[in-house]
Motif scaffolding. Structure first.
Motif, PDB file in Angstrom:
ATOM      1  N   TYR A 138      90.398  -0.572 -46.801  1.00 24.03           N
ATOM      2  CA  TYR A 138      90.407  -1.351 -48.039  1.00 24.03           C
ATOM      3  C   TYR A 138      89.899  -0.473 -49.171  1.00 24.03           C
ATOM      4  O   TYR A 138      88.846   0.133 -49.054  1.00 24.03           O
ATOM      5  N   ASN A 139      90.627  -0.430 -50.264  1.00 26.29           N
ATOM      6  CA  ASN A 139      90.187   0.283 -51.456  1.00 26.29           C
ATOM      7  C   ASN A 139      89.620  -0.756 -52.419  1.00 26.29           C
ATOM      8  O   ASN A 139      90.363  -1.448 -53.109  1.00 26.29           O
ATOM      9  N   VAL A 140      88.295  -0.889 -52.426  1.00 26.61           N
ATOM     10  CA  VAL A 140      87.602  -1.849 -53.289  1.00 26.61           C
ATOM     11  C   VAL A 140      86.659  -1.033 -54.168  1.00 26.61           C
ATOM     12  O   VAL A 140      85.507  -0.828 -53.825  1.00 26.61           O
ATOM     13  N   PRO A 141      87.188  -0.514 -55.304  1.00 24.56           N
ATOM     14  CA  PRO A 141      86.366   0.369 -56.127  1.00 24.56           C
ATOM     15  C   PRO A 141      85.019  -0.241 -56.458  1.00 24.56           C
ATOM     16  O   PRO A 141      84.952  -1.426 -56.761  1.00 24.56           O
ATOM     17  N   PRO A 142      83.968   0.515 -56.342  1.00 28.48           N
ATOM     18  CA  PRO A 142      83.859   1.946 -56.075  1.00 28.48           C
ATOM     19  C   PRO A 142      83.701   2.282 -54.595  1.00 28.48           C
ATOM     20  O   PRO A 142      83.303   3.377 -54.252  1.00 28.48           O
ATOM     21  N   LEU A 143      84.015   1.347 -53.706  1.00 19.41           N
ATOM     22  CA  LEU A 143      83.835   1.568 -52.269  1.00 19.41           C
ATOM     23  C   LEU A 143      85.165   1.644 -51.533  1.00 19.41           C
ATOM     24  O   LEU A 143      86.171   1.100 -51.981  1.00 19.41           O
ATOM     25  N   VAL A 144      85.120   2.303 -50.380  1.00 23.47           N
ATOM     26  CA  VAL A 144      86.218   2.285 -49.428  1.00 23.47           C
ATOM     27  C   VAL A 144      85.643   1.706 -48.146  1.00 23.47           C
ATOM     28  O   VAL A 144      84.612   2.167 -47.656  1.00 23.47           O
ATOM     29  N   ILE A 145      86.306   0.680 -47.620  1.00 21.79           N
ATOM     30  CA  ILE A 145      85.823  -0.015 -46.430  1.00 21.79           C
ATOM     31  C   ILE A 145      86.844   0.188 -45.323  1.00 21.79           C
ATOM     32  O   ILE A 145      88.023  -0.132 -45.497  1.00 21.79           O
ATOM     33  N   ILE A 146      86.401   0.723 -44.198  1.00 21.64           N
ATOM     34  CA  ILE A 146      87.271   0.987 -43.064  1.00 21.64           C
ATOM     35  C   ILE A 146      86.855   0.085 -41.916  1.00 21.64           C
ATOM     36  O   ILE A 146      85.687   0.063 -41.534  1.00 21.64           O
ATOM     37  N   VAL A 147      87.821  -0.655 -41.378  1.00 22.95           N
ATOM     38  CA  VAL A 147      87.557  -1.573 -40.280  1.00 22.95           C
ATOM     39  C   VAL A 147      88.396  -1.152 -39.088  1.00 22.95           C
ATOM     40  O   VAL A 147      89.620  -1.000 -39.203  1.00 22.95           O
ATOM     41  N   ALA A 148      87.757  -0.963 -37.952  1.00 23.94           N
ATOM     42  CA  ALA A 148      88.452  -0.673 -36.700  1.00 23.94           C
ATOM     43  C   ALA A 148      88.419  -1.930 -35.855  1.00 23.94           C
ATOM     44  O   ALA A 148      87.357  -2.495 -35.603  1.00 23.94           O
ATOM     45  N   ALA A 149      89.598  -2.385 -35.444  1.00 27.02           N
ATOM     46  CA  ALA A 149      89.688  -3.612 -34.661  1.00 27.02           C
ATOM     47  C   ALA A 149      90.652  -3.412 -33.499  1.00 27.02           C
ATOM     48  O   ALA A 149      91.522  -2.537 -33.531  1.00 27.02           O
ATOM     49  N   ASP A 150      90.498  -4.240 -32.505  1.00 27.75           N
ATOM     50  CA  ASP A 150      91.400  -4.252 -31.365  1.00 27.75           C
ATOM     51  C   ASP A 150      92.810  -4.593 -31.849  1.00 27.75           C
ATOM     52  O   ASP A 150      92.974  -5.288 -32.849  1.00 27.75           O
ATOM     53  N   THR A 151      93.832  -4.124 -31.166  1.00 25.18           N
ATOM     54  CA  THR A 151      95.206  -4.397 -31.595  1.00 25.18           C
ATOM     55  C   THR A 151      95.585  -5.870 -31.457  1.00 25.18           C
ATOM     56  O   THR A 151      96.576  -6.305 -32.024  1.00 25.18           O
ATOM     57  N   ASN A 152      94.799  -6.648 -30.729  1.00 28.47           N
ATOM     58  CA  ASN A 152      95.080  -8.077 -30.581  1.00 28.47           C
ATOM     59  C   ASN A 152      94.564  -8.917 -31.745  1.00 28.47           C
ATOM     60  O   ASN A 152      94.863 -10.105 -31.828  1.00 28.47           O
ATOM     61  N   VAL A 153      93.777  -8.325 -32.635  1.00 26.38           N
ATOM     62  CA  VAL A 153      93.256  -9.053 -33.786  1.00 26.38           C
ATOM     63  C   VAL A 153      94.407  -9.299 -34.762  1.00 26.38           C
ATOM     64  O   VAL A 153      95.246  -8.430 -34.985  1.00 26.38           O
ATOM     65  N   ASN A 154      94.424 -10.479 -35.350  1.00 22.63           N
ATOM     66  CA  ASN A 154      95.459 -10.849 -36.304  1.00 22.63           C
ATOM     67  C   ASN A 154      95.343  -9.960 -37.553  1.00 22.63           C
ATOM     68  O   ASN A 154      94.379 -10.064 -38.309  1.00 22.63           O
ATOM     69  N   THR A 155      96.336  -9.113 -37.762  1.00 23.74           N
ATOM     70  CA  THR A 155      96.323  -8.188 -38.892  1.00 23.74           C
ATOM     71  C   THR A 155      96.342  -8.938 -40.213  1.00 23.74           C
ATOM     72  O   THR A 155      95.673  -8.543 -41.170  1.00 23.74           O
ATOM     73  N   GLY A 156      97.067 -10.036 -40.269  1.00 28.52           N
ATOM     74  CA  GLY A 156      97.106 -10.837 -41.496  1.00 28.52           C
ATOM     75  C   GLY A 156      95.742 -11.375 -41.875  1.00 28.52           C
ATOM     76  O   GLY A 156      95.379 -11.409 -43.055  1.00 28.52           O
ATOM     77  N   ALA A 157      94.967 -11.791 -40.874  1.00 26.10           N
ATOM     78  CA  ALA A 157      93.611 -12.291 -41.142  1.00 26.10           C
ATOM     79  C   ALA A 157      92.745 -11.182 -41.724  1.00 26.10           C
ATOM     80  O   ALA A 157      91.950 -11.417 -42.642  1.00 26.10           O
ATOM     81  N   LEU A 158      92.911  -9.966 -41.220  1.00 26.87           N
ATOM     82  CA  LEU A 158      92.147  -8.839 -41.752  1.00 26.87           C
ATOM     83  C   LEU A 158      92.579  -8.504 -43.177  1.00 26.87           C
ATOM     84  O   LEU A 158      91.746  -8.231 -44.041  1.00 26.87           O
ATOM     85  N   LEU A 159      93.870  -8.535 -43.438  1.00 22.21           N
ATOM     86  CA  LEU A 159      94.362  -8.227 -44.781  1.00 22.21           C
ATOM     87  C   LEU A 159      93.916  -9.273 -45.804  1.00 22.21           C
ATOM     88  O   LEU A 159      93.670  -8.957 -46.962  1.00 22.21           O
ATOM     89  N   ASN A 160      93.798 -10.508 -45.366  1.00 22.34           N
ATOM     90  CA  ASN A 160      93.384 -11.591 -46.265  1.00 22.34           C
ATOM     91  C   ASN A 160      91.924 -11.493 -46.686  1.00 22.34           C
ATOM     92  O   ASN A 160      91.488 -12.238 -47.564  1.00 22.34           O
ATOM     93  N   LEU A 161      91.168 -10.597 -46.088  1.00 20.93           N
ATOM     94  CA  LEU A 161      89.756 -10.433 -46.443  1.00 20.93           C
ATOM     95  C   LEU A 161      89.551  -9.659 -47.742  1.00 20.93           C
ATOM     96  O   LEU A 161      88.435  -9.578 -48.247  1.00 20.93           O
ATOM     97  N   TYR A 162      90.605  -9.112 -48.306  1.00 21.44           N
ATOM     98  CA  TYR A 162      90.471  -8.243 -49.478  1.00 21.44           C
ATOM     99  C   TYR A 162      89.745  -8.935 -50.637  1.00 21.44           C
ATOM    100  O   TYR A 162      88.820  -8.370 -51.221  1.00 21.44           O
ATOM    101  N   LYS A 163      90.142 -10.151 -50.975  1.00 23.03           N
ATOM    102  CA  LYS A 163      89.501 -10.850 -52.105  1.00 23.03           C
ATOM    103  C   LYS A 163      88.033 -11.134 -51.824  1.00 23.03           C
ATOM    104  O   LYS A 163      87.192 -11.046 -52.719  1.00 23.03           O
ATOM    105  N   ASP A 164      87.714 -11.493 -50.586  1.00 22.70           N
ATOM    106  CA  ASP A 164      86.314 -11.712 -50.218  1.00 22.70           C
ATOM    107  C   ASP A 164      85.515 -10.422 -50.350  1.00 22.70           C
ATOM    108  O   ASP A 164      84.373 -10.434 -50.804  1.00 22.70           O
ATOM    109  N   LEU A 165      86.115  -9.306 -49.942  1.00 26.13           N
ATOM    110  CA  LEU A 165      85.440  -8.014 -50.071  1.00 26.13           C
ATOM    111  C   LEU A 165      85.198  -7.669 -51.537  1.00 26.13           C
ATOM    112  O   LEU A 165      84.131  -7.173 -51.890  1.00 26.13           O
TER     113      LEU A 165
END
Length: 116
Positions: free
Chosen positions: A77-104
């Motif tokens: 995630y590119n959330v200026p001024p930070l970069v947030i990297i999340v490592a997750a199992d391949t079974n995790v819902n990618t859409g759920a992870l992508l939807n976290l951007y606004k919360d971040l």
């Protein structure tokens, strides 16, 4: 809300690395050892290259980059001024992870305003 609270409801997240704009690690979750074991630092250059190329081609700035590495999905995630990297199992819902951007974004802006 805090970073650990935000990610606590998603099972399968293995590690989170938060870096500042200069690439210095700010926070490693759940532990330093868990992040270092996955060697997330090596993935930053490739995500950075994608962001640079996107801006050079007059495309909008990349907010997230999804990559698959080994048996994991890596979301950057590119959330200026930070970069947030999340490592997750391949079974995790990618859409759920992508939807976290606004919360971040809101967590980062709240944290920066509290420190100012």
């Amino acid at each position: 809300m805090t970073f650990p609270q935000l990610f606590s409801h998603i099972d399968g997240i293995e590690a989170i690395l938060i870096r500042d704009k200069d690439g210095v690690p700010v926070l490693k979750l759940p532990t330093n050892e868990a992040v270092d074991q996955l060697d997330l630092q090596t993935l930053i250059p490739s995500a950075h290259i994608l962001q640079d190329q996107s801006s050079r081609m007059n495309l909008k700035q990349l907010k997230t980059v999804v990559t698959y590495w080994s048996a994991r999905q890596i979301i950057t995630y590119n959330v200026p001024p930070l970069v947030i990297i999340v490592a997750a199992d391949t079974n995790v819902n990618t859409g759920a992870l992508l939807n976290l951007y606004k919360d971040l974004q809101s967590i980062v802006s709240e944290t920066l305003t509290q420190r100012a």
